[in-house]
Design an enzyme around this catalytic site. Structure first.
Site, PDB file in Angstrom:
ATOM      1  N   GLU A 224       0.834  -1.189   0.000  1.00  0.00           N
ATOM      2  CA  GLU A 224       0.000   0.000   0.000  1.00  0.00           C
ATOM      3  C   GLU A 224       0.870   1.240   0.000  1.00  0.00           C
ATOM      4  OE1 GLU A 224       1.091  -0.896   4.105  1.00  0.00           O
ATOM      5  OE2 GLU A 224      -0.085  -2.110   2.723  1.00  0.00           O
ATOM      6  N   ASP A 225       0.279   2.365  -0.298  1.00  0.00           N
ATOM      7  CA  ASP A 225       0.966   3.644  -0.264  1.00  0.00           C
ATOM      8  C   ASP A 225       1.270   4.002   1.191  1.00  0.00           C
ATOM      9  OD1 ASP A 225       1.595   6.073  -2.081  1.00  0.00           O
ATOM     10  OD2 ASP A 225       0.561   6.958  -0.370  1.00  0.00           O
ATOM     11  N   GLN A 226       2.308   4.812   1.416  1.00  0.00           N
ATOM     12  CA  GLN A 226       2.661   5.147   2.796  1.00  0.00           C
ATOM     13  C   GLN A 226       1.565   5.940   3.507  1.00  0.00           C
ATOM     14  OE1 GLN A 226       6.277   7.414   2.859  1.00  0.00           O
ATOM     15  NE2 GLN A 226       5.273   9.330   2.289  1.00  0.00           N
TER      16      GLN A 226
END
Length: 380
Positions: A224-226
Site C-alpha cells: 500500500e501507499d505510505q
C-alpha cells in the site's frame, strides 16, 4: 600376496600412526570395524610408541577438545536439538592419507575427513545433548582446521502474521543499507536496513529481539501507499528469520507496535513458495479536474466483473479482475470509489494513467487524481 600381518608391519615400520588412524587403516585389513581401540591394540602388538606424531593427521584428534570448547562457547546460548557438521582440512592431511592408502594398496576404508567428522560429532552430541542429522538440522557447524576456528549457522525460522496500519505517512518497505545492499553489516547492526521507521522495520525489530536473530526477510502479500490505512483483518505477511539463537521462544498471537497492530502471529515449519493470490476491498478518494455528476459516475458500472490489463515498468503484462464497485459523490470535484478486486492492482495508476485499459480517468472523460486509498479488507 602379502599377509595382513606383513602389511601392517610394513606400514608401521615406515610410518608412525596415532591410535585413531591406525584403527582406521587396519580395519579393512583385519575385517573389523574402525575404532581407536583397534588401533591401540595393534600398536601395542607391534610395540609401537604412541607418543610420536602421526604421519597422516599430525595428532589432530588430540586437539578436538580445544575445538569442542570453542564450539561450546559459540553454541551454549543457541536453542538446538539437532546439528550437522562440515570440516575444512589442510590439503596436506588429505594428501598423506591418500598416499599411504595408495602405497599399500588399501581400498574401501573411510577417509581421514570422515573419521574426524565422526569423532567430533560424537563429542558435540555428548556435550550438547543433541543429535547429528544430515538434512535440515537446527544448526550447522563449520569447523576450519586450517586456523582452528568454527562458525555456526542456525536454521531459519518462518513466521506468518497480519498487520493493521492505523496511522498514515508510514512506508511499508524498508530501504536497504547503502553499505551492504541488504546483506547485513556493522553499519546497520547486521539488520540489512537503513532505519526502523517503517512497517518492515517495526516487524523486523520485534522478531530480531524475540528470537535473538541477525536479520528478517519479509514476503509481503501486496502493498500500500505510505499514506494508506490497512483496516479489517489486516494484510498477511510471511517472514524468514535468519540465524535465530532462541528458536524455542513462545510467540504471542498479537502485538501492538505503536500504530501497527500485528495479529494471527504463528511459527511455520516452511514458508509457502511462489506468489499467493489474494483479493482486496479498497476505498479510494478521488479528485476530478472538471466537476463530476452522479450520472457521469454511473459510467464506472462497466468496471464490475471486468478484467483490466496493464504493463509493469519492466514491460511485463498483467491482467486483474474487478468483481464489484461502488461510488459516492462527496463534492463538486470529488468522489469515493469502493473496489473489490484482485490484489496487486496499482491503484493510483488505475485511477490516473492511460497505460491501464480501461482506467477511471478514461471512462469518465475527466482527468482524475487519487488523493488517498485505504484497504478495508484483504482476503487470501
Amino acid at each position: 600376496m602379502k599377509s595382513q600381518h606383513a602389511i601392517i608391519s610394513n606400514i608401521l615400520e615406515n610410518h608412525d600412526l596415532c591410535e585413531y588412524c591406525a584403527g582406521r587403516i587396519f580395519s579393512k585389513l583385519v575385517g573389523k570395524p574402525t575404532s581407536k581401540t583397534l588401533g591401540k591394540n595393534y600398536l601395542k602388538k607391534f610395540s609401537k610408541n604412541t607418543n610420536h606424531i602421526c604421519y597422516i593427521c599430525k595428532n589432530i584428534f588430540e586437539g578436538l577438545d580445544y575445538l569442542l570448547t570453542n564450539i561450546h562457547e559459540k553454541s551454549h546460548d543457541v536453542d538446538f536439538k539437532t546439528f550437522n557438521l562440515g570440516l575444512s582440512l589442510k590439503p596436506s592431511i588429505l594428501e598423506r592419507d591418500d598416499y599411504l592408502k595408495s602405497k599399500f594398496k588399501i581400498k574401501g576404508i573411510e577417509s581421514i575427513k570422515f573419521a574426524i567428522s565422526i569423532e567430533l560429532a560424537k563429542k558435540i552430541s555428548q556435550l550438547t545433548k543433541s543429535k547429528r542429522i544430515m538434512n535440515n538440522p537446527d544448526v550447522f557447524i563449520e569447523v576450519n582446521f586450517k586456523d582452528d576456528s568454527c562458525t555456526l549457522r542456525t536454521k531459519p525460522l518462518f513466521v506468518y502474521g497480519r498487520y493493521n496500519k492505523k496511522i498514515r505517512k508510514l512506508p511499508q518497505k524498508q530501504v536497504s543499507c547503502k553499505y551492504c545492499n541488504g546483506i547485513g553489516c556493522h553499519n546497520c547492526n547486521f539488520t540489512g536496513i537503513e532505519n526502523i521507521e517503517t512497517i518492515e522495520g517495526k516487524i523486523s525489530t520485534l522478531l530480531i529481539k524475540k528470537f535473538d536473530a541477525k536479520q528478517v526477510k519479509i514476503n509481503w502479500i501486496g502493498g500500500e501507499d505510505q499514506s494508506s490505512l490497512v483496516l479489517g483483518n489486516g494484510r498477511p505477511f510471511f517472514t524468514k528469520i535468519l540465524n535465530p539463537k532462541k528458536r524455542n521462544r513462545i510467540l504471542r498471537k498479537t502485538s501492538d507496535l505503536d500504530g501497527i497492530y500485528l495479529s494471527e502471529l504463528r511459527k511455520l515449519s516452511v514458508q509457502p513458495k511462489g506468489s499467493i493470490p489474494f483479493k482486496s476491498r479498497v476505498t479510494v478518494t478521488i479528485n476530478t479536474e472538471k466537476t463530476i455528476s452522479l450520472i457521469q459516475l454511473k459510467k464506472l458500472d462497466i468496471l464490475e466483473n471486468l478484467e483490466i490489463h496493464y504493463s509493469s515498468k519492466d514491460k511485463k503484462k498483467f491482467s486483474k479482475r474487478i468483481y464489484k464497485i461502488g461510488y459516492k459523490k462527496i463534492g463538486k470535484n470529488s468522489f469515493t470509489l469502493d473496489l473489490f478486486a484482485d490484489g496487486g492492482i496499482p491503484i493510483k495508476s488505475f485511477i490516473q494513467h492511460s497505460d491501464f485499459s480501461p482506467n477511471v480517468s478514461e471512462l469518465l472523460g475527466n482527468q482524475c487524481e487519487c488523493k488517498k486509498f485505504d484497504f478495508k479488507n484483504i482476503i487470501v
